[in-house]
Design an enzyme around this catalytic site. Structure first.
Site, PDB file in Angstrom:
ATOM      1  N   SER A  36       0.747  -1.059   0.371  1.00  0.00           N
ATOM      2  CA  SER A  36      -0.214  -0.407   0.074  1.00  0.00           C
ATOM      3  C   SER A  36       0.568   1.669   0.345  1.00  0.00           C
ATOM      4  O   SER A  36       0.347   2.365  -0.655  1.00  0.00           O
ATOM      5  CB  SER A  36      -1.317  -0.085   0.806  1.00  0.00           C
ATOM      6  OG  SER A  36       0.284   0.360   2.391  1.00  0.00           O
ATOM      7  N   GLY A  90       8.312  -0.696   0.551  1.00  0.00           N
ATOM      8  CA  GLY A  90       8.226  -0.050   1.971  1.00  0.00           C
ATOM      9  C   GLY A  90       8.861  -1.980   2.921  1.00  0.00           C
ATOM     10  O   GLY A  90       9.401  -2.203   2.472  1.00  0.00           O
ATOM     11  N   ASP A  92       7.430  -3.817   6.409  1.00  0.00           N
ATOM     12  CA  ASP A  92       6.799  -4.347   7.561  1.00  0.00           C
ATOM     13  C   ASP A  92       7.673  -3.960   8.933  1.00  0.00           C
ATOM     14  O   ASP A  92       6.272  -3.719   9.967  1.00  0.00           O
ATOM     15  CB  ASP A  92       6.759  -5.883   7.624  1.00  0.00           C
ATOM     16  CG  ASP A  92       5.691  -6.187   6.641  1.00  0.00           C
ATOM     17  OD1 ASP A  92       4.483  -5.758   5.929  1.00  0.00           O
ATOM     18  OD2 ASP A  92       6.524  -6.985   5.251  1.00  0.00           O
ATOM     19  N   LYS A 102      10.300  -7.360   5.329  1.00  0.00           N
ATOM     20  CA  LYS A 102       9.657  -7.436   4.894  1.00  0.00           C
ATOM     21  C   LYS A 102       8.469  -8.951   3.934  1.00  0.00           C
ATOM     22  O   LYS A 102       9.269  -9.968   4.217  1.00  0.00           O
ATOM     23  CB  LYS A 102      10.662  -7.118   3.430  1.00  0.00           C
ATOM     24  CG  LYS A 102      11.283  -5.566   3.554  1.00  0.00           C
ATOM     25  CD  LYS A 102      11.585  -4.895   2.352  1.00  0.00           C
ATOM     26  CE  LYS A 102      10.770  -4.960   0.775  1.00  0.00           C
ATOM     27  NZ  LYS A 102       9.508  -4.852   0.974  1.00  0.00           N
ATOM     28  N   GLY A 103       8.123  -8.800   3.385  1.00  0.00           N
ATOM     29  CA  GLY A 103       7.386  -9.895   2.604  1.00  0.00           C
ATOM     30  C   GLY A 103       5.720 -10.415   2.699  1.00  0.00           C
ATOM     31  O   GLY A 103       5.028 -11.029   3.085  1.00  0.00           O
ATOM     32  N   GLY A 104       5.444  -8.969   3.752  1.00  0.00           N
ATOM     33  CA  GLY A 104       3.327  -9.276   4.489  1.00  0.00           C
ATOM     34  C   GLY A 104       3.070  -9.555   3.256  1.00  0.00           C
ATOM     35  O   GLY A 104       1.735  -9.734   3.713  1.00  0.00           O
ATOM     36  N   GLU A 111      11.340  -8.439  -3.818  1.00  0.00           N
ATOM     37  CA  GLU A 111      11.752  -7.420  -3.541  1.00  0.00           C
ATOM     38  C   GLU A 111      13.555  -7.527  -2.925  1.00  0.00           C
ATOM     39  O   GLU A 111      14.176  -5.773  -3.466  1.00  0.00           O
ATOM     40  CB  GLU A 111      11.144  -7.588  -2.364  1.00  0.00           C
ATOM     41  CG  GLU A 111       9.409  -6.553  -2.898  1.00  0.00           C
ATOM     42  CD  GLU A 111       8.246  -6.535  -1.663  1.00  0.00           C
ATOM     43  OE1 GLU A 111       7.269  -5.957  -1.893  1.00  0.00           O
ATOM     44  OE2 GLU A 111       8.900  -6.856  -0.513  1.00  0.00           O
ATOM     45  N   LYS A 129       5.818   1.417  12.004  1.00  0.00           N
ATOM     46  CA  LYS A 129       6.718   0.863  11.129  1.00  0.00           C
ATOM     47  C   LYS A 129       8.777   0.456  12.029  1.00  0.00           C
ATOM     48  O   LYS A 129       8.965  -0.157  11.833  1.00  0.00           O
ATOM     49  CB  LYS A 129       7.218   1.403   9.470  1.00  0.00           C
ATOM     50  CG  LYS A 129       5.850   0.735   8.644  1.00  0.00           C
ATOM     51  CD  LYS A 129       5.373  -0.431   8.582  1.00  0.00           C
ATOM     52  CE  LYS A 129       3.878  -0.933   8.388  1.00  0.00           C
ATOM     53  NZ  LYS A 129       4.166  -0.687   6.422  1.00  0.00           N
TER      54      LYS A 129
HETATM   55  C1  5RP Z   1       5.777  -6.776   0.954  1.00  0.00           C
HETATM   56  C2  5RP Z   1       6.261  -5.967   1.651  1.00  0.00           C
HETATM   57  C3  5RP Z   1       5.737  -5.048   1.650  1.00  0.00           C
HETATM   58  O1  5RP Z   1       6.589  -4.087   1.059  1.00  0.00           O
HETATM   59  C4  5RP Z   1       5.543  -4.419   3.507  1.00  0.00           C
HETATM   60  O2  5RP Z   1       4.769  -5.685   3.628  1.00  0.00           O
HETATM   61  C5  5RP Z   1       4.338  -3.376   3.634  1.00  0.00           C
HETATM   62  O3  5RP Z   1       3.463  -2.823   3.157  1.00  0.00           O
HETATM   63  P1  5RP Z   1       2.828  -1.521   3.511  1.00  0.00           P
HETATM   64  O4  5RP Z   1       3.442  -0.860   2.514  1.00  0.00           O
HETATM   65  O5  5RP Z   1       1.191  -2.226   2.746  1.00  0.00           O
HETATM   66  O6  5RP Z   1       2.151  -1.718   4.429  1.00  0.00           O
HETATM   67  O7  5RP Z   1       7.434  -6.243   2.274  1.00  0.00           O
HETATM   68  O8  5RP Z   1       6.035  -8.114   0.238  1.00  0.00           O
END
Ligand code: 5RP
Length: 229
Positions: A36, A90, A92, A102-104, A111, A129
């Site tokens: 996002s 982005g 997490d 990362k990886g949410g 990435e 974060k």
């Molecule tokens: C996706 C990611 C995103 O960068 C991480 O999950 C953050 O997401 P968001 O900007 O929606 O909070 O690593 O694999």
């Protein structure tokens, strides 16, 4: 746990995204993350492309590729690139020493490739974060399906409590056709050591600990922008 105001959080994501896009110049190959926060940056880049900015881009996921294309951003084949000028993604969780989880969104493998190729790997986040120690967010681990149980057991040996990621009662499948184990290691005292231990596991394609892969984190808090580098 403090509740997070979504409107405030989105405003911070946008502020960080706008600050990061300023680093993109004509002629750059741009790495595009997933999520996002990155979506705000992709929309802004799309606006600038319509105004005449000339860039090409590599996408970290199918959904980012589709989004970028819908804004008129030309997408290159990630596998053909030797370098990326600047990437925007982005996270997490991050620490002031620029270690990340990362990886949410499940896009961690691509990435990580983008971050590895980037001369200027920029992470953008809202204030929620930033952590003192990584690990409240579980560590995503992308695993090749036929190695699933082996990798799961190896993660357990490293004291990680793993859980297969699922969506609507079905295993989540990554863009690369793999599974994700979300592993809870508790608060992580030595992220580089854990990253290195995870790297030794055969069949583990990528994990969400990003160590020494970030040039700067641009975090927005309220209306302030704080840069960690
Ligand atoms: C996706 C990611 C995103 O960068 C991480 O999950 C953050 O997401 P968001 O900007 O929606 O909070 O690593 O694999």
């Amino acid at each position: 746990m403090a509740t997070i105001d979504k409107t405030q959080q989105d405003a911070e994501k946008l502020t960080a995204a706008l600050a990061a896009v300023k680093f993109v110049k004509d002629g750059d190959v741009v790495g595009l993350g997933t999520g996002s926060t990155t979506t705000f940056a992709i929309k802004e880049l799309g606006k600038r492309v319509k105004e005449g900015l000339q860039i090409t881009a590599a996408a970290s996921s199918i959904r980012t590729e589709e989004l970028a294309k819908s804004f008129g951003i030309q997408i290159l084949d990630l596998g053909s690139l030797s370098t990326i000028d600047v990437s925007i993604d982005g996270a997490d969780e991050f620490t002031e020493t620029l270690d990340l989880i990362k990886g949410g969104g499940g896009a961690l493998f691509r990435e990580k490739i983008i971050a590895s190729l980037s001369k200027n790997a920029i992470i953008i986040t809202d204030a929620s974060k930033k952590v003192k120690k990584l690990g409240a967010f579980t560590v995503p681990i992308e695993v090749i399906p036929l190695a699933y149980q082996y990798v799961f057991d190896q993660v357990t040996e490293l004291s990680g409590r793993g859980q297969l990621r699922s969506v609507a009662h079905k295993p989540f499948i990554t863009d690369n056709g793999n599974l994700i184990i979300d592993a809870d290691f508790g608060l992580i005292d030595h992220p580089a050591k854990l990253a290195s231990d995870l790297n030794q596991i055969n069949g583990l394609l990528a994990h969400g600990l990003f160590i020494n892969l970030t040039s700067k984190v641009i975090m927005s808090e309220g209306t302030d922008i704080i840069v960690f580098e």
